[in-house]
Design a protein around this motif. Structure first.
Motif, PDB file in Angstrom:
ATOM      1  N   ALA A 107      35.360   5.315  51.634  1.00 50.56           N
ATOM      2  CA  ALA A 107      34.870   6.033  50.450  1.00 50.56           C
ATOM      3  C   ALA A 107      35.193   7.516  50.464  1.00 50.56           C
ATOM      4  N   GLY A 108      36.267   7.868  51.144  1.00 50.14           N
ATOM      5  CA  GLY A 108      36.730   9.259  51.131  1.00 50.14           C
ATOM      6  C   GLY A 108      35.668  10.234  51.571  1.00 50.14           C
ATOM      7  N   THR A 109      35.522  11.317  50.799  1.00 53.40           N
ATOM      8  CA  THR A 109      34.479  12.308  51.091  1.00 53.40           C
ATOM      9  C   THR A 109      33.217  12.001  50.303  1.00 53.40           C
ATOM     10  N   GLY A 110      33.298  11.018  49.402  1.00 47.92           N
ATOM     11  CA  GLY A 110      32.175  10.719  48.530  1.00 47.92           C
ATOM     12  C   GLY A 110      32.193  11.564  47.267  1.00 47.92           C
ATOM     13  N   ASN A 111      33.231  12.372  47.123  1.00 45.74           N
ATOM     14  CA  ASN A 111      33.356  13.274  45.973  1.00 45.74           C
ATOM     15  C   ASN A 111      34.655  13.007  45.230  1.00 45.74           C
ATOM     16  N   PRO A 112      34.603  13.021  43.892  1.00 49.65           N
ATOM     17  CA  PRO A 112      35.855  12.882  43.141  1.00 49.65           C
ATOM     18  C   PRO A 112      36.747  14.096  43.365  1.00 49.65           C
ATOM     19  N   PHE A 113      38.016  13.950  43.045  1.00 48.43           N
ATOM     20  CA  PHE A 113      39.037  14.998  43.119  1.00 48.43           C
ATOM     21  C   PHE A 113      39.517  15.279  44.541  1.00 48.43           C
ATOM     22  N   PHE A 114      39.077  14.522  45.520  1.00 50.46           N
ATOM     23  CA  PHE A 114      39.578  14.650  46.889  1.00 50.46           C
ATOM     24  C   PHE A 114      40.287  13.352  47.253  1.00 50.46           C
ATOM     25  N   THR A 115      41.498  13.472  47.755  1.00 47.39           N
ATOM     26  CA  THR A 115      42.286  12.283  48.077  1.00 47.39           C
ATOM     27  C   THR A 115      41.822  11.633  49.369  1.00 47.39           C
ATOM     28  N   THR A 116      42.279  10.412  49.581  1.00 51.41           N
ATOM     29  CA  THR A 116      41.977   9.739  50.841  1.00 51.41           C
ATOM     30  C   THR A 116      42.666  10.444  52.009  1.00 51.41           C
ATOM     31  N   ASP A 117      43.825  11.071  51.767  1.00 50.66           N
ATOM     32  CA  ASP A 117      44.493  11.845  52.818  1.00 50.66           C
ATOM     33  C   ASP A 117      43.611  13.006  53.276  1.00 50.66           C
ATOM     34  N   THR A 118      43.040  13.723  52.318  1.00 43.70           N
ATOM     35  CA  THR A 118      42.159  14.841  52.654  1.00 43.70           C
ATOM     36  C   THR A 118      40.928  14.348  53.387  1.00 43.70           C
TER      37      THR A 118
END
Length: 179
Positions: free
Chosen positions: A74-85
């Motif tokens: 689930a990435g950072t849990g925040n929109p606008f951040f990619t899975t790479d980040t």
């Protein structure tokens, strides 16, 4: 045209759907690894307590200290951040030695090797070269985070059998690095 680009789905909703998809993939990976007899935990940046643990840095470290594999979803849990980040952020948080970007090519190229026969593989590239040259290995935020924390990025082909094993054993030729 995708639903997000066509205006049917807002960017934030599309990003949340993508995060949920990574949870599905993480649970599938967990099942496959546990089938092999490995001890695995999935931690998600979006709370889904019936499915996996919520990401807690200290708990992730404790799992790693106990020899468990931890899959971050689930990435950072925040929109606008990619899975790479998100992957780079988690790697830095847990003190990883490197980040592996598993993709459909066996390293970094000066142009897309699937489109251009004359594409040249680059074995080692500096962070600044990747940023200035707009090499699309990872997004600029992920590369900048890696650069600021001196975290090497290894790029390898995820579809080639035993490739991750070769990366772990540091067998040159099957991957490229940004460092």
């Amino acid at each position: 045209m995708s639903a997000a680009k066509g205006g049917i789905i807002r960017r934030t909703s599309g990003d949340y759907m993508g995060m949920l998809a990574t949870v599905i993939n993480a649970v599938a990976m967990q099942e496959a690894l546990e089938h092999m007899g490995l001890d695995v935990r999935v931690q998600s940046a979006v709370e889904i307590k019936e499915v996996c643990e919520t990401y807690i840095h200290r708990k992730a470290i404790r799992h790693l200290e106990k020899g468990r594999i931890v899959i971050f979803a689930a990435g950072t849990g925040n929109p606008f951040f990619t899975t790479d980040t998100a992957a780079t952020l988690r790697a830095i948080e847990i003190g990883a030695d490197l980040i592996v970007k598993a993709t459909k090519v066996d390293g970094i190229y000066d142009k897309d090797p699937h489109k251009f026969e004359d594409a040249q593989k680059i074995d080692v590239m500096g962070y600044n070269e990747a940023l200035i040259g707009n090499i699309e290995v990872m997004d600029d935020t992920a590369i900048s985070l890696a650069k600021d924390n001196k975290l090497p990025i290894v790029v390898c082909n995820m579809f080639k059998k035993d490739n991750l094993l070769h990366v772990i054993k540091d067998q040159q030729g099957v991957f490229s690095m940004v460092k």
